[in-house]
Design a protein around this motif. Sequence first.
Motif, short mmCIF file in Angstrom:
data_model
loop_
_atom_site.label_atom_id
_atom_site.label_comp_id
_atom_site.label_asym_id
_atom_site.label_seq_id
_atom_site.Cartn_x
_atom_site.Cartn_y
_atom_site.Cartn_z
N SER A 196 2.00 -4.54 -6.30
CA SER A 196 1.54 -5.61 -6.11
C SER A 196 2.49 -5.92 -4.63
O SER A 196 3.65 -6.36 -4.15
N TRP A 217 0.32 8.76 -9.41
CA TRP A 217 -0.92 8.49 -9.82
C TRP A 217 -1.10 7.38 -10.53
O TRP A 217 -0.10 7.46 -11.56
N GLY A 218 -1.90 6.96 -10.68
CA GLY A 218 -2.78 5.26 -12.01
C GLY A 218 -1.02 4.37 -12.10
O GLY A 218 -2.00 4.19 -12.61
N LYS A 269 -6.47 8.88 -11.10
CA LYS A 269 -6.91 7.62 -9.43
C LYS A 269 -5.73 7.53 -8.65
O LYS A 269 -4.44 6.81 -8.85
N SER A 322 -11.70 12.56 -10.19
CA SER A 322 -10.82 12.61 -11.36
C SER A 322 -11.13 13.75 -12.60
O SER A 322 -12.52 13.96 -12.91
N LEU A 348 -3.72 4.79 -6.12
CA LEU A 348 -3.95 3.43 -6.76
C LEU A 348 -3.36 2.78 -5.38
O LEU A 348 -2.94 1.71 -5.04
N VAL A 349 -2.30 3.89 -4.69
CA VAL A 349 -1.97 3.47 -3.51
C VAL A 349 -2.45 4.40 -2.18
O VAL A 349 -2.93 5.44 -2.02
N GLY A 367 2.04 0.42 -14.34
CA GLY A 367 1.70 1.94 -14.90
C GLY A 367 2.88 3.36 -14.54
O GLY A 367 1.92 4.04 -14.74
N GLN A 397 1.16 -1.26 0.02
CA GLN A 397 0.45 0.00 -0.02
C GLN A 397 1.14 1.87 0.13
O GLN A 397 0.16 2.29 -0.18
N ALA A 428 0.44 1.26 -9.12
CA ALA A 428 -0.06 0.56 -8.44
C ALA A 428 0.93 -0.51 -8.76
O ALA A 428 2.69 -0.50 -8.26
N ALA A 475 -3.01 9.11 0.12
CA ALA A 475 -4.50 8.98 -0.89
C ALA A 475 -5.79 9.99 -0.08
O ALA A 475 -5.76 10.24 1.19
#
Length: 512
Positions: free
Chosen positions: A512, A507-508, A222, A208, A224-225, A496, A21, A510, A202
């Motif tokens: 894993s 932003w945008g 957006k 957006s 994403l974390v 991304g 995250q 991520a 975040a």
Amino acid sequence: MKRWTLIFAALAAMAGPAAAQTITAALNQDIRSSDPGVNRDGNTDMVILHVVEGLVGNSEGGGVGPLLAQKVDVSPDGKTYTFTLRHGVKFHNGAPLTSAEVLWSWNRYMNPKTEWRCLPNFDGRNGTKVVSATAPDPATFVMVLDKPNAMFLDQLALTDCGGTGILHPDSVKADGSWDKPIGTGPFKFGEWKRGQSVSLIAFDDYVSPPGDTRDGFLGLKKPLVKEVRFLAIPDAATVKAGLQSGAIDVSSVPESEVKELQADPNLTVELGTNPVRHSIILQTRDPVLKNVKIRQAMAAAIDYQALVDAVTEGIGKVNNSPVYRTSQYYGPVEQQGYTYDPERAKALLAEAGYKGEKIVLIANKRSTVPSFNTAVIAQQMWQAVRLNVEIEVLDWATQLDKYNTGAYMMEATSYSPRFDVALGFEQISGPKDKQPRKVWENPEALALIDKAMQTTDPKDRQPIFDQLHKMLLEDVPVIFTHNDNDCLAHNKRITGLKPWASNLILWGVAKS
């Protein structure tokens, strides 16, 4: 290094969902402030533009489009701009965006006490003056200029203006002094440990701009974390160790590290070009350098291909023009730069009556800019023609302060992106009595730049840019060497991410 080793060990120990995250990114220097466009540099702009947004912003192609505005209407005479705000946008404190906050932000920027970097762009010193700004209703903001300016929206969107980011009045304390940015961006400003790190959190209620994909500062934005953490690490070797250990997720890296990092199975290196221009600037009011023949000699003494190959590991390409290589205006004229001619350099120095006076070149050792390496290589070439050049290494903050006040003989430095070429010329040009950071104050050039800013027609603009390029090569207030190369290294858990205009946009993105 020991302090960072301990920090890396702690970061590497973070495993599982919590680590996924948070994206940890490295900066080559700490941010200078959290106030958009105030006491700023490239790192500051990049971080703060995750937090604040302006009425308009740049697309990846360099064009300007609505951001907090839903639409922008321009009057037939080109002087009145009416911004209709997007519905449903909230500030990070939960308050709705209205034109009242836009007007408050604008009035604060235009107050000289704020020391906004871009005040001269709008108070008449650079040719255009905003004569009124009003908020006739909560969804409408109106600005009136004293004369048409085809570059007005481009200037509002400039990153070193902080994108003219709209702030909530709670960004300042009760006494009016700065506190922290409360904007509308995808991330909220978190904790700033000066000299160490900045965290962004975040914004769950972020709205957006329209679009299905990211488009520069426009489009889908957006987060994403849950958190982005920027670490201030000037040392390239420390950054590389952090990337290889997994403690750092992403960082810009110098060209010299690209091949080794590409060979690491856990890392990916994204490459791209951008409009950042690397340069050596010369103080034309200095008692020695005011002699144009000495400046011309300095330009003629440099083997640009050898210099650029050395500082970019063969990745970069020479460009002596302020017009960046991927611009539509980079034509045959702009491709013609300085000619490496040591014998001509010696002859010019003799004609100028140069007696070996010391010339001081300021540089810094930030890991992702070629300032110091450029200075060392250029110094060797100048010494070959008997120019007495001494390098003074300063920290970046001090060097930038000297640039802003004009207190230097020469500096090896870099100019932030300007997508429009007229603004690229304006960035370096202007009267030094009013704006000490300007390097070129040729009156004929200033008139041509003003003319270029009154039209967007390529047929009218290309001859102007061609003429300005030739004049710059003759006057030599600055020696451009090459455009920047985006080299972004990241671990393969990151998706991304893509380089654009030397901006580390998260932003945008991520993990894993």
